[in-house]
Design an enzyme around this catalytic site. Structure first.
Site, mmCIF file in Angstrom:
data_model
loop_
_atom_site.group_PDB
_atom_site.id
_atom_site.type_symbol
_atom_site.label_atom_id
_atom_site.label_comp_id
_atom_site.label_asym_id
_atom_site.label_seq_id
_atom_site.Cartn_x
_atom_site.Cartn_y
_atom_site.Cartn_z
ATOM 1 C CB THR A 53 33.844 41.650 -37.412
ATOM 2 O OG1 THR A 53 32.846 40.838 -36.784
ATOM 3 C CG2 THR A 53 35.171 41.385 -36.744
ATOM 4 C CE1 TYR A 142 25.472 40.543 -40.948
ATOM 5 C CE2 TYR A 142 26.733 42.381 -41.827
ATOM 6 C CZ TYR A 142 26.479 41.487 -40.811
ATOM 7 O OH TYR A 142 27.220 41.523 -39.647
ATOM 8 C CE LYS A 171 27.553 37.579 -40.934
ATOM 9 N NZ LYS A 171 28.616 38.601 -40.768
#
Length: 307
Positions: A53, A142, A171
């Protein structure tokens, strides 16, 4: 860095903050500082940046470090700070992770190296190299295969988790919910896991997840944080109701490529000076804006831009 010694306290809604730019595309550090402050005042339980993001691929290494420094100043140990420090290059990953360590980050979020499509053994060696270089910094793997073209297997996460004390969690940004469960089954419940898929944030808590790093927190930090708090307080029906009420805002985020819709909403609300996204992304089209407005109106009661 008061959470670094006990990463199990990094829980709840960790907001993956967008990277503000001026209208001409320059990095807007004052805008970032204000955004981080608003996030914490709105109830987010922690701050991340530099993940998908945050448009990391469009930022120079020096810009990513400057953004981390600006965010760390504002956070000032009020909440956990979990910056993204991964890259497609190992030397850049090392440089960014060293910067995160030195400025006091509580943990580093390291994305799987993208484009190259390494094997599972190559992924193991990549993360092992980072873990060996930073033994005193908690690291979070991640996994976001839709962006990187590689999916780190539960067994690979388990190898890393058991071989390196500072690899503390993952994540998971995959819509394959079995992957969440299989990773826990391979690693055990001591692994920390956060969801990066908005509509799997609440389901993950039922498996024992630590929370979520959801792009939705950019525009609705209070209800996203509240959903976690309701679940933890045992109000599971209240958490489920909020989960379903948030659906229109989840759809809003992906009307066009994330984070362009979120930035448009934040700019329209006056929280960003500009909704600029760097190439190859573009700001929402006219049709996209119309759809964003429609979805925003459908959940307007959940939006508050006054901290």
């Amino acid at each position: 860095m008061r959470f670094r010694s006990d990463p199990r306290r990094i829980r709840g809604s960790i907001a993956p903050v967008v990277t503000p730019f001026s209208e001409d595309g320059a990095l807007d550090l004052d805008g970032l500082r204000a955004l981080v402050d608003w996030q914490l005042d709105s109830g987010s339980h922690g701050i991340s940046l530099g993940g998908s993001t945050g448009e990391p691929g469009a930022l120079r290494t020096a810009e990513r470090i400057a953004a981390m420094e600006a965010a760390a100043e504002v956070i000032d140990d009020r909440a956990p700070f979990l910056p993204g420090t991964g890259s497609a290059r190992l030397d850049e990953t090392m440089e960014l992770t060293a910067a995160a360590r030195d400025l006091g980050a509580d943990a580093a979020l390291v994305i799987t190296p993208y484009y190259a499509r390494p094997t599972q053994e190559a992924l193991y060696r990549w993360y092992a190299a980072v873990a060996e270089e930073f033994p005193d910094l908690p690291l979070v793997v991640y996994n976001v295969p839709s962006r990187t073209a590689v999916d780190i297997a539960p067994q690979t996460v388990a190898r890393l988790f058991f071989d390196f004390e500072n690899i503390v969690g993952v994540k998971e940004t995959t819509k394959d919910f079995e992957h969440f469960s299989r990773t826990y089954h391979a690693c055990g419940r001591e692994l920390l896991m956060w969801s990066g898929i908005e509509l799997l944030c609440l389901p993950l808590l039922a498996l024992g997840g630590a929370g979520f790093v959801s792009a939705l927190a950019n525009i609705a930090p209070a209800p996203v944080a509240r959903m976690y708090e309701l679940w933890e307080a045992g109000d599971h029906e209240g958490a489920r109701e909020l989960h379903y009420r948030l659906h229109p805002l989840v759809d809003l985020l992906f009307v066009e490529t994330n984070p362009a819709p979120a930035k448009w909403v934040l700019a329209d609300a006056g929280l960003l000076a500009s909704g600029h996204v760097r190439a190859p992304l573009i700001q929402p089209t006219e049709a996209g804006v119309a759809r964003i407005r429609e979805l925003r109106a459908a959940a307007a009661d959940l939006l508050s831009f006054d901290a």
